[in-house]
Design a protein around this motif. Structure first.
Motif, mmCIF file in Angstrom:
data_model
loop_
_atom_site.group_PDB
_atom_site.id
_atom_site.type_symbol
_atom_site.label_atom_id
_atom_site.label_comp_id
_atom_site.label_asym_id
_atom_site.label_seq_id
_atom_site.Cartn_x
_atom_site.Cartn_y
_atom_site.Cartn_z
ATOM 1 N N VAL A 33 13.653 1.908 3.705
ATOM 2 C CA VAL A 33 13.975 3.072 2.936
ATOM 3 C C VAL A 33 13.132 2.882 1.801
ATOM 4 O O VAL A 33 13.217 3.890 1.189
ATOM 5 C CB VAL A 33 15.138 3.404 3.471
ATOM 6 N N LEU A 34 14.100 1.768 1.283
ATOM 7 C CA LEU A 34 13.290 1.317 -0.623
ATOM 8 C C LEU A 34 11.812 1.466 -0.561
ATOM 9 O O LEU A 34 12.055 1.895 -1.461
ATOM 10 C CB LEU A 34 13.965 -0.434 -0.612
ATOM 11 N N GLN A 35 11.137 1.100 0.305
ATOM 12 C CA GLN A 35 9.554 1.361 -0.277
ATOM 13 C C GLN A 35 9.704 2.790 0.102
ATOM 14 O O GLN A 35 8.936 3.094 -0.861
ATOM 15 C CB GLN A 35 9.266 0.028 1.363
ATOM 16 N N GLY A 36 10.174 3.894 0.848
ATOM 17 C CA GLY A 36 9.762 5.247 1.076
ATOM 18 C C GLY A 36 10.132 5.924 0.245
ATOM 19 O O GLY A 36 9.689 6.235 -0.667
ATOM 20 N N LEU A 37 11.736 5.195 -0.399
ATOM 21 C CA LEU A 37 12.046 5.736 -1.967
ATOM 22 C C LEU A 37 10.864 5.532 -3.456
ATOM 23 O O LEU A 37 11.233 6.030 -4.235
ATOM 24 C CB LEU A 37 13.482 5.207 -2.041
ATOM 25 N N THR A 38 10.668 4.030 -3.097
ATOM 26 C CA THR A 38 10.100 3.830 -4.634
ATOM 27 C C THR A 38 8.261 3.773 -4.485
ATOM 28 O O THR A 38 7.489 3.556 -5.745
ATOM 29 C CB THR A 38 10.202 2.559 -4.769
ATOM 30 N N ARG A 39 7.995 4.027 -3.344
ATOM 31 C CA ARG A 39 6.442 3.628 -3.664
ATOM 32 C C ARG A 39 5.885 5.800 -4.040
ATOM 33 O O ARG A 39 5.508 6.161 -2.683
ATOM 34 C CB ARG A 39 5.709 3.499 -2.037
#
Length: 214
Positions: A33-39
């Motif tokens: 989720v963190l990657q999905g929100l920042t990439r």
């Protein structure tokens, strides 16, 4: 259904292995989720977590697959120590191996991710993309079966929880396996993944000793 009386004491190594089952889900989902929100370019309504393994930061998702695969294998070893049945832990171990394979064999870029990738599905599927989906299919099938096999050794309420989790995950996986690009299907699969990890975490927690450790 066979309900088993579970041990009230387990060894410290077993506690450690079961704790890995509690941690696996938060690690996988939180990192994804963190990657999905920042990439840039990633869209939860169009993209599965697998394609995060592409691009300059793809190593983060590769590490996520490898770490959670190892945590899942540890959880399977812990379950083997406290459950009389062998098939449930074995099936969960198959899922753990499939996560390791997902980290080794990356899914192909698709539908605008990473940035610069053409819209829609890939025009051709690479050999590592084929292996990624093949390993994923085997692993997801094993996870569904593990929900039923492990649930057969749990108290009635938890047994039903395990069965329902397995069925919902099967529905979510079936949706994406159909090739549908519907946002509802993609989000449904994300939800199914979260439910499955929550099941592993709560089941592992339930099987921790209810008395002092030896």
């Amino acid at each position: 259904m066979t309900t088993t009386t579970l041990p009230t004491r387990v060894s410290t190594p077993t506690r450690t292995l079961l704790t890995c089952g509690i941690l696996a889900g938060p690690v996988f989902v939180g990192t994804g989720v963190l990657q999905g929100l920042t990439r840039a370019g990633f869209d939860f309504t169009r993209h599965p977590a697998s394609i995060l393994a592409n691009g300059s930061l793809g190593f983060v998702q590769v590490a996520n697959f490898l770490v959670t695969g190892l945590l899942t294998l540890a959880a399977a070893a812990g379950l083997r120590r406290v459950l009389p049945g062998r098939w449930g832990p074995r099936l969960l171990a198959v899922y753990g191996v499939s996560l390791l394979c997902a980290g080794v064999f990356r899914a192909d870029p698709q539908d605008g991710f990473p940035l610069g990738t053409p819209a829609g599905p890939p025009s051709s599927v690479s050999w590592h993309g084929v292996l990624h989906f093949a390993c994923g299919g085997v692993g997801f099938a094993a996870l569904v079966a593990a929900c039923f096999a492990i649930g057969s050794h749990l108290p009635p309420a938890r047994a039903w929880y395990s069965r329902i989790t397995g069925l919902l995950f099967l529905v979510g996986f079936g949706g994406v396996a159909s090739g549908s690009a519907s946002p509802a299907v993609t989000l449904g699969f994300w939800a199914a993944v979260v439910l499955a990890w929550a099941w592993l975490a709560t089941t592992s927690a339930h099987l921790l000793p209810r008395g002092e450790s030896r």
